[in-house]
Design a protein around this motif. Structure first.
Motif, PDB file in Angstrom:
ATOM      1  N   PHE A  80       0.849  -1.187   0.000  1.00 47.23           N
ATOM      2  CA  PHE A  80       0.000   0.000   0.000  1.00 47.23           C
ATOM      3  C   PHE A  80       0.884   1.236   0.000  1.00 47.23           C
ATOM      4  CE2 PHE A  80       0.878   0.187   4.512  1.00 47.23           C
ATOM      5  CZ  PHE A  80       0.866   1.549   4.779  1.00 47.23           C
ATOM      6  N   TYR A  81       0.301   2.348  -0.449  1.00 50.90           N
ATOM      7  CA  TYR A  81       0.995   3.630  -0.476  1.00 50.90           C
ATOM      8  C   TYR A  81      -0.020   4.709  -0.124  1.00 50.90           C
ATOM      9  CZ  TYR A  81       3.231   7.840  -2.268  1.00 50.90           C
ATOM     10  OH  TYR A  81       3.748   9.102  -2.386  1.00 50.90           O
ATOM     11  N   PHE A  82       0.420   5.701   0.654  1.00 51.14           N
ATOM     12  CA  PHE A  82      -0.436   6.832   1.000  1.00 51.14           C
ATOM     13  C   PHE A  82       0.443   8.076   1.086  1.00 51.14           C
ATOM     14  CE2 PHE A  82      -2.006   9.815   4.179  1.00 51.14           C
ATOM     15  CZ  PHE A  82      -3.275  10.070   3.680  1.00 51.14           C
ATOM     16  N   SER A  83      -0.046   9.172   0.503  1.00 55.67           N
ATOM     17  CA  SER A  83       0.671  10.440   0.570  1.00 55.67           C
ATOM     18  C   SER A  83      -0.348  11.564   0.703  1.00 55.67           C
ATOM     19  CB  SER A  83       1.504  10.639  -0.697  1.00 55.67           C
ATOM     20  OG  SER A  83       2.155  11.887  -0.659  1.00 55.67           O
ATOM     21  N   SER A  84      -0.065  12.504   1.591  1.00 55.96           N
ATOM     22  CA  SER A  84      -0.963  13.659   1.723  1.00 55.96           C
ATOM     23  C   SER A  84      -0.155  14.910   2.024  1.00 55.96           C
ATOM     24  CB  SER A  84      -2.004  13.431   2.819  1.00 55.96           C
ATOM     25  OG  SER A  84      -1.378  13.442   4.090  1.00 55.96           O
ATOM     26  N   TRP A  91      -5.339  26.531   3.368  1.00 55.95           N
ATOM     27  CA  TRP A  91      -6.380  25.516   3.469  1.00 55.95           C
ATOM     28  C   TRP A  91      -6.494  24.687   2.187  1.00 55.95           C
ATOM     29  CZ3 TRP A  91      -8.571  23.849   7.841  1.00 55.95           C
ATOM     30  CH2 TRP A  91      -8.364  24.634   8.970  1.00 55.95           C
ATOM     31  N   GLU A  92      -5.364  24.436   1.555  1.00 52.10           N
ATOM     32  CA  GLU A  92      -5.328  23.600   0.361  1.00 52.10           C
ATOM     33  C   GLU A  92      -4.605  22.298   0.702  1.00 52.10           C
ATOM     34  OE1 GLU A  92      -5.197  26.946  -3.153  1.00 52.10           O
ATOM     35  OE2 GLU A  92      -3.284  26.286  -2.290  1.00 52.10           O
ATOM     36  N   GLY A  93      -5.075  21.251   0.101  1.00 47.03           N
ATOM     37  CA  GLY A  93      -4.435  19.970   0.357  1.00 47.03           C
ATOM     38  C   GLY A  93      -4.711  18.974  -0.744  1.00 47.03           C
ATOM     39  N   SER A  94      -3.967  17.887  -0.713  1.00 44.35           N
ATOM     40  CA  SER A  94      -4.171  16.816  -1.673  1.00 44.35           C
ATOM     41  C   SER A  94      -3.714  15.507  -1.048  1.00 44.35           C
ATOM     42  CB  SER A  94      -3.379  17.084  -2.962  1.00 44.35           C
ATOM     43  OG  SER A  94      -1.991  17.089  -2.673  1.00 44.35           O
ATOM     44  N   SER A  95      -4.226  14.410  -1.595  1.00 40.64           N
ATOM     45  CA  SER A  95      -3.787  13.100  -1.130  1.00 40.64           C
ATOM     46  C   SER A  95      -3.921  12.093  -2.259  1.00 40.64           C
ATOM     47  CB  SER A  95      -4.595  12.647   0.085  1.00 40.64           C
ATOM     48  OG  SER A  95      -5.932  12.408  -0.280  1.00 40.64           O
ATOM     49  N   ALA A  96      -3.183  11.017  -2.135  1.00 38.41           N
ATOM     50  CA  ALA A  96      -3.253   9.908  -3.081  1.00 38.41           C
ATOM     51  C   ALA A  96      -2.972   8.628  -2.300  1.00 38.41           C
ATOM     52  CB  ALA A  96      -2.230  10.085  -4.195  1.00 38.41           C
ATOM     53  N   TYR A  97      -3.714   7.599  -2.612  1.00 41.22           N
ATOM     54  CA  TYR A  97      -3.518   6.323  -1.924  1.00 41.22           C
ATOM     55  C   TYR A  97      -3.863   5.190  -2.866  1.00 41.22           C
ATOM     56  CZ  TYR A  97      -8.535   6.852  -1.440  1.00 41.22           C
ATOM     57  OH  TYR A  97      -9.863   7.047  -1.706  1.00 41.22           O
ATOM     58  N   GLY A  98      -3.331   4.022  -2.548  1.00 38.63           N
ATOM     59  CA  GLY A  98      -3.627   2.842  -3.353  1.00 38.63           C
ATOM     60  C   GLY A  98      -3.020   1.590  -2.756  1.00 38.63           C
ATOM     61  N   GLU A  99      -3.437   0.476  -3.302  1.00 39.13           N
ATOM     62  CA  GLU A  99      -2.972  -0.835  -2.843  1.00 39.13           C
ATOM     63  C   GLU A  99      -2.930  -1.756  -4.047  1.00 39.13           C
ATOM     64  OE1 GLU A  99      -4.193  -4.222   0.469  1.00 39.13           O
ATOM     65  OE2 GLU A  99      -5.403  -2.424   0.264  1.00 39.13           O
ATOM     66  N   SER A 111      15.045  -8.605   7.619  1.00 41.06           N
ATOM     67  CA  SER A 111      14.861  -7.770   6.438  1.00 41.06           C
ATOM     68  C   SER A 111      13.583  -8.147   5.697  1.00 41.06           C
ATOM     69  CB  SER A 111      16.063  -7.895   5.495  1.00 41.06           C
ATOM     70  OG  SER A 111      16.145  -9.202   4.967  1.00 41.06           O
ATOM     71  N   ALA A 112      13.155  -7.220   4.860  1.00 41.78           N
ATOM     72  CA  ALA A 112      11.986  -7.451   4.003  1.00 41.78           C
ATOM     73  C   ALA A 112      12.230  -6.732   2.689  1.00 41.78           C
ATOM     74  CB  ALA A 112      10.720  -6.931   4.675  1.00 41.78           C
ATOM     75  N   HIS A 113      11.642  -7.259   1.621  1.00 42.22           N
ATOM     76  CA  HIS A 113      11.786  -6.643   0.303  1.00 42.22           C
ATOM     77  C   HIS A 113      10.443  -6.744  -0.412  1.00 42.22           C
ATOM     78  CE1 HIS A 113      13.314  -6.742  -4.047  1.00 42.22           C
ATOM     79  NE2 HIS A 113      13.381  -5.488  -3.640  1.00 42.22           N
ATOM     80  N   ALA A 114       9.980  -5.644  -0.991  1.00 40.48           N
ATOM     81  CA  ALA A 114       8.705  -5.637  -1.704  1.00 40.48           C
ATOM     82  C   ALA A 114       8.835  -4.832  -2.984  1.00 40.48           C
ATOM     83  CB  ALA A 114       7.611  -5.033  -0.826  1.00 40.48           C
ATOM     84  N   VAL A 115       8.183  -5.344  -4.031  1.00 38.23           N
ATOM     85  CA  VAL A 115       8.149  -4.662  -5.323  1.00 38.23           C
ATOM     86  C   VAL A 115       6.710  -4.699  -5.822  1.00 38.23           C
ATOM     87  CG1 VAL A 115       8.946  -4.679  -7.723  1.00 38.23           C
ATOM     88  CG2 VAL A 115      10.513  -5.348  -5.878  1.00 38.23           C
ATOM     89  N   ALA A 116       6.196  -3.537  -6.277  1.00 36.45           N
ATOM     90  CA  ALA A 116       4.849  -3.485  -6.846  1.00 36.45           C
ATOM     91  C   ALA A 116       4.658  -2.157  -7.565  1.00 36.45           C
ATOM     92  CB  ALA A 116       3.789  -3.628  -5.755  1.00 36.45           C
ATOM     93  N   THR A 117       3.772  -2.173  -8.539  1.00 36.38           N
ATOM     94  CA  THR A 117       3.302  -0.952  -9.173  1.00 36.38           C
ATOM     95  C   THR A 117       1.897  -0.722  -8.635  1.00 36.38           C
ATOM     96  OG1 THR A 117       4.634  -1.364 -11.130  1.00 36.38           O
ATOM     97  CG2 THR A 117       2.793   0.177 -11.359  1.00 36.38           C
ATOM     98  N   VAL A 118       1.699   0.406  -7.962  1.00 37.82           N
ATOM     99  CA  VAL A 118       0.450   0.666  -7.243  1.00 37.82           C
ATOM    100  C   VAL A 118      -0.345   1.749  -7.962  1.00 37.82           C
ATOM    101  CG1 VAL A 118      -0.550   1.360  -5.033  1.00 37.82           C
ATOM    102  CG2 VAL A 118       1.615   0.077  -5.082  1.00 37.82           C
ATOM    103  N   PRO A 119      -1.575   1.425  -8.429  1.00 36.19           N
ATOM    104  CA  PRO A 119      -2.448   2.459  -8.987  1.00 36.19           C
ATOM    105  C   PRO A 119      -2.979   3.337  -7.843  1.00 36.19           C
ATOM    106  CG  PRO A 119      -3.550   0.326  -8.993  1.00 36.19           C
ATOM    107  CD  PRO A 119      -2.165   0.088  -8.487  1.00 36.19           C
ATOM    108  N   LEU A 120      -2.997   4.642  -8.056  1.00 37.48           N
ATOM    109  CA  LEU A 120      -3.383   5.563  -6.997  1.00 37.48           C
ATOM    110  C   LEU A 120      -4.736   6.205  -7.249  1.00 37.48           C
ATOM    111  CD1 LEU A 120       0.087   7.267  -6.424  1.00 37.48           C
ATOM    112  CD2 LEU A 120      -0.954   5.381  -5.140  1.00 37.48           C
ATOM    113  N   SER A 121      -5.320   6.705  -6.187  1.00 40.19           N
ATOM    114  CA  SER A 121      -6.658   7.298  -6.229  1.00 40.19           C
ATOM    115  C   SER A 121      -6.744   8.545  -7.093  1.00 40.19           C
ATOM    116  CB  SER A 121      -7.112   7.624  -4.808  1.00 40.19           C
ATOM    117  OG  SER A 121      -6.190   8.522  -4.203  1.00 40.19           O
ATOM    118  N   ASP A 122      -5.638   9.195  -7.357  1.00 42.57           N
ATOM    119  CA  ASP A 122      -5.654  10.407  -8.195  1.00 42.57           C
ATOM    120  C   ASP A 122      -5.465  10.090  -9.683  1.00 42.57           C
ATOM    121  OD1 ASP A 122      -2.968   9.763  -8.368  1.00 42.57           O
ATOM    122  OD2 ASP A 122      -2.248  11.641  -7.499  1.00 42.57           O
TER     123      ASP A 122
END
Length: 194
Positions: A80-84, A91-99, A111-122
Motif C-alpha cells: 500500500f501507499y499513501f501520501s498527503s 487551506w489547500e491539500g491533496s492526497s493519493a492512496y492505493g494498494e 529484512s523485508a523486500h517488496a516490489v509493486a506498481t500501485v495504482p493511486l486514487s488520483d
C-alpha cells in the motif's frame, strides 16, 4: 442405647433415600444435553511499514507519506501507499492512496523486500521497490484472552509476535520504519441446544 442407634440409622437411610429419589426425578426432568460446535482459526502474518511526516520551514505545509507490504487475509501479499499534503495557511491539500498485489515480497529474520506498481486514487501510479533492513533489537510480545458466556460459547485467543525498527532503501526514503511478524490462534466452542 441400642434403639437410639437404630432410629438414627433409620433416619439417615430415609434421608439418603429421599435425596436419591429427588435427584433421580430432577435428572429425569432435566433438559437433554447440549451439543457443541468447535471452530478453530490459525494465522500468521509478516509486515513491513515505513512512514515520514514533515512540516515546511514556514510552518504552513504538513506532509505525510507511508508505504507498507505484508501478507493479506486471502494468503497473498499486498503493498500500500499513501501520501498527503495540507497547507494550513491556504487551506489547500491533496492526497493519493492505493494498494496492489506485490510482484515480489520476501521477509526473513531482519529484512523485508517488496516490489509493486500501485495504482493511486488520483489516477496516477507509483512503482515501489523497497528494502527494509532491521536495525534494532527484536522486541517480542504476546497476549492471550478467554471469553465465556455461560450456556452459549467459550472463546480463547492467543497471539504472539515480534517488531523490529528498520531503515528503508529503494525508490523512496522514509524516516521511520519497522518489520513485524505475528502468529495467532482462536478457538471458539459454540454451545447449541439439541
Amino acid at each position: 442405647m441400642h434403639s437410639t442407634d437404630l432410629r438414627q440409622r433409620t433416619r439417615i437411610t430415609a434421608t439418603v433415600a429421599g435425596l436419591l429419589a429427588s435427584l433421580g426425578g430432577a435428572l429425569l426432568a432435566a433438559p437433554p444435553a447440549s451439543a457443541a460446535t468447535v471452530f478453530r482459526v490459525q494465522y500468521s502474518s509478516e509486515y513491513a511499514q515505513a512512514y515520514t511526516n514533515s512540516v515546511s520551514a514556514d510552518g504552513c505545509t504538513y506532509s505525510s507519506t507511508s508505504a507498507g507490504a505484508g501478507t493479506a487475509a486471502d494468503g497473498g501479499t499486498t503493498v500500500f501507499y499513501f501520501s498527503s499534503t495540507f497547507n494550513q495557511c491556504t487551506w489547500e491539500g491533496s492526497s493519493a492512496y492505493g494498494e496492489a498485489p506485490t510482484e515480489t515480497f520476501t521477509v526473513d529474520r531482519n529484512s523485508a523486500h517488496a516490489v509493486a506498481t500501485v495504482p493511486l486514487s488520483d489516477g496516477s501510479q507509483i512503482y515501489l521497490d523497497l528494502t527494509w533492513q532491521g536495525t534494532g533489537v527484536v522486541e517480542r510480545g504476546g497476549t492471550t484472552s478467554r471469553s465465556v458466556l455461560p450456556g452459549q460459547y467459550v472463546q480463547r485467543t492467543a497471539v504472539r509476535g515480534t517488531t523490529q525498527q528498520a531503515t528503508v532503501t529503494g525508490t523512496l526514503s522514509f524516516e521511520n520504519a519497522y518489520i513485524s511478524t505475528s502468529k495467532g490462534a482462536t478457538m471458539l466452542v459454540a454451545i447449541t441446544g439439541s
